[in-house]
Scaffold this active site. Structure first.
Site, PDB file in Angstrom:
ATOM      1  CE  LYS A 175      -0.428   0.561   4.938  1.00 29.87           C
ATOM      2  NZ  LYS A 175      -0.751  -0.232   6.133  1.00 29.87           N
ATOM      3  NE  ARG A 212      -4.057   0.958  12.377  1.00 39.59           N
ATOM      4  CZ  ARG A 212      -3.195   0.795  11.368  1.00 39.59           C
ATOM      5  NH1 ARG A 212      -2.674   1.859  10.771  1.00 39.59           N
ATOM      6  NH2 ARG A 212      -2.854  -0.406  10.957  1.00 39.59           N
TER       7      ARG A 212
HETATM    8  C1  LIG Z   1       0.329  -0.713   6.697  1.00 43.58           C
HETATM    9  C2  LIG Z   1       0.270  -1.901   7.554  1.00 43.58           C
HETATM   10  C3  LIG Z   1       1.383  -2.738   7.655  1.00 43.58           C
HETATM   11  C4  LIG Z   1       2.693  -2.424   6.998  1.00 43.58           C
HETATM   12  O1  LIG Z   1       3.282  -1.318   7.627  1.00 43.58           O
HETATM   13  P1  LIG Z   1       4.723  -0.775   7.223  1.00 43.58           P
HETATM   14  O2  LIG Z   1       4.980   0.312   8.199  1.00 43.58           O
HETATM   15  O3  LIG Z   1       4.609  -0.267   5.817  1.00 43.58           O
HETATM   16  O4  LIG Z   1       5.679  -1.899   7.318  1.00 43.58           O
HETATM   17  C5  LIG Z   1       1.266  -3.867   8.447  1.00 43.58           C
HETATM   18  N1  LIG Z   1       0.120  -4.152   9.100  1.00 43.58           N
HETATM   19  C6  LIG Z   1      -0.961  -3.352   9.035  1.00 43.58           C
HETATM   20  C7  LIG Z   1      -2.171  -3.716   9.804  1.00 43.58           C
HETATM   21  C8  LIG Z   1      -0.923  -2.204   8.264  1.00 43.58           C
HETATM   22  O5  LIG Z   1      -1.998  -1.412   8.212  1.00 43.58           O
END
Ligand SMILES: *Cc1c(COP(=O)(O)O)cnc(C)c1O
Length: 361
Positions: free
Chosen positions: A37, A132
């Protein structure tokens, strides 16, 4: 059609970064979910995660998975944001597994899986203080595990997971990782079998890998940032990340004006284009380059880093970026291209901006 601004992606460097994080994790018995993402799931890049052999390819947006599938990426995919109840059918169709914390959504996923004659994997999220997503109450977590295991016949309870360092800025310490293991063991004792996946977080949990103190049972991380930019571990946590490429993504923009101008605005100071009161430093008359690139493309002018030695971003509005080039090593002229390395935020925005063309090398 104009070619700039443009986001240049080096797939070979991306592949190297995935391999390096993957082998760091593998050495500690941890499998990698590659999270796409952070670059809006650019399909050619997502494909590289598949080729590198990630356990799952994760993203928060089903749109990006649809694009990846259309490009020929087979996955398997993980939805790393809790599914919306309005997207459960698509979630089941497009992904193998999702992160969850709500019984009504789990029931909807089960019904969707039944309709499609498919099975869908579930990771139940435990909130360990970052506040969160995830179950806050351990008994509610256990109750959800019982329901998925015992009642929802088209879902597979794959394991538990957590996310830290996003909203509440909580550091994934050894103690936090042990709490996740405790959650898993509580569930295992109740359902009478071992869980397959203990998903210990994202890039912010990598210090546990680098310091070799990740509790043994944690066997998955979901990593985006550390692969995409490898900046946080270095800038925020002080790890030496020189073994990673920090220029997988480079933003290019064209210079549309070069002039010597005062550095302190002339007249009565009010607010900038975004209604903000700004501070300006008087450094006398300076040579500046004006770029056809703006905040709508990357959000924060202090989060794009000129590759030209001596150049400094001094400000921006929606569609313009001003760079002080008085001390730049190179003679920069109108029509020249300037390049910037990025951080996670600026990569995410630049890859989302319809103005920014994607160039794969
Ligand atoms: C975005 C996200 C990740 C990845 O996070 P990074 O900081 O890009 O490694 C992992 N788990 C969840 C739930 C996320 O929303």
């Amino acid at each position: 059609m104009n070619e700039y601004p443009r986001l240049v992606v080096d797939l070979k460097k991306l592949r190297d970064n995935i391999e390096r994080i993957k082998s760091c994790c593998a050495a500690r018995g941890v499998r990698l979910t590659g999270v796409v993402k952070g670059f809006t799931g650019i399909p050619a890049c997502t494909k590289v995660f598949e080729e590198a052999g990630c356990q799952y390819i994760g993203t928060s947006r089903l749109e990006q998975i649809r694009d990846a599938l259309a490009y020929g990426v087979k996955g398997p995919f993980m939805l790393v944001r809790l599914p919306m109840r309005s997207e459960v059918d698509e979630a089941v169709r497009l992904t193998a597994i999702s992160l969850n914390s709500e019984i009504p959504t789990l029931r909807d996923l089960d019904a969707a899986a039944a309709r499609q004659g498919k099975r869908h994997g579930i990771i139940l999220m435990a909130d360990l203080g970052d506040l969160r997503e995830g179950f806050w109450d351990r008994r509610a977590l256990l109750e959800a595990a019982r329901i998925v295991e015992g009642e929802l016949r088209h879902l597979d309870l794959a394991g538990v997971g957590t996310n830290l360092g996003c909203y509440g800025s909580i550091f994934p310490t050894v103690e936090k990782m042990r709490e996740l293991v405790d959650c898993a063991e509580m569930i295992e004792a109740d359902i009478g079998r071992r869980l397959d996946i203990l998903s210990g977080g994202g890039s912010t949990s990598l210090p546990r890998i680098f310091d070799r103190d990740m509790p043994e049972r944690i066997n998955q991380l979901r990593v985006g940032e550390a692969i995409i930019n490898a900046k946080d571990a270095q800038d925020l946590f002080g790890y030496d990340m020189r073994f990673m490429h920090q220029d997988v993504f480079v933003l290019q923009a064209e210079v549309i004006e070069v002039k010597d101008k005062p550095s302190y605005p002339v007249g009565e100071i009010m607010f900038d284009a975004f209604g903000l009161k700004q501070e300006y430093t008087d450094r006398g008359v300076r040579r500046r380059a004006l770029l056809a690139l703006g905040r709508v493309d990357y959000a924060f002018p202090d989060r794009i880093y000129p590759k030209d030695a001596g150049a400094e971003v001094i400000g921006a509005s929606s569609d313009h970026t001003i760079v002080d080039i008085a001390d730049a090593a190179r003679d920069i002229r109108v029509g020249d291209i300037m390049e910037f390395t990025l951080c996670y935020t600026s990569t995410a925005f630049a890859s989302h901006s319809p103005n920014v063309k994607i160039a794969i090398v």
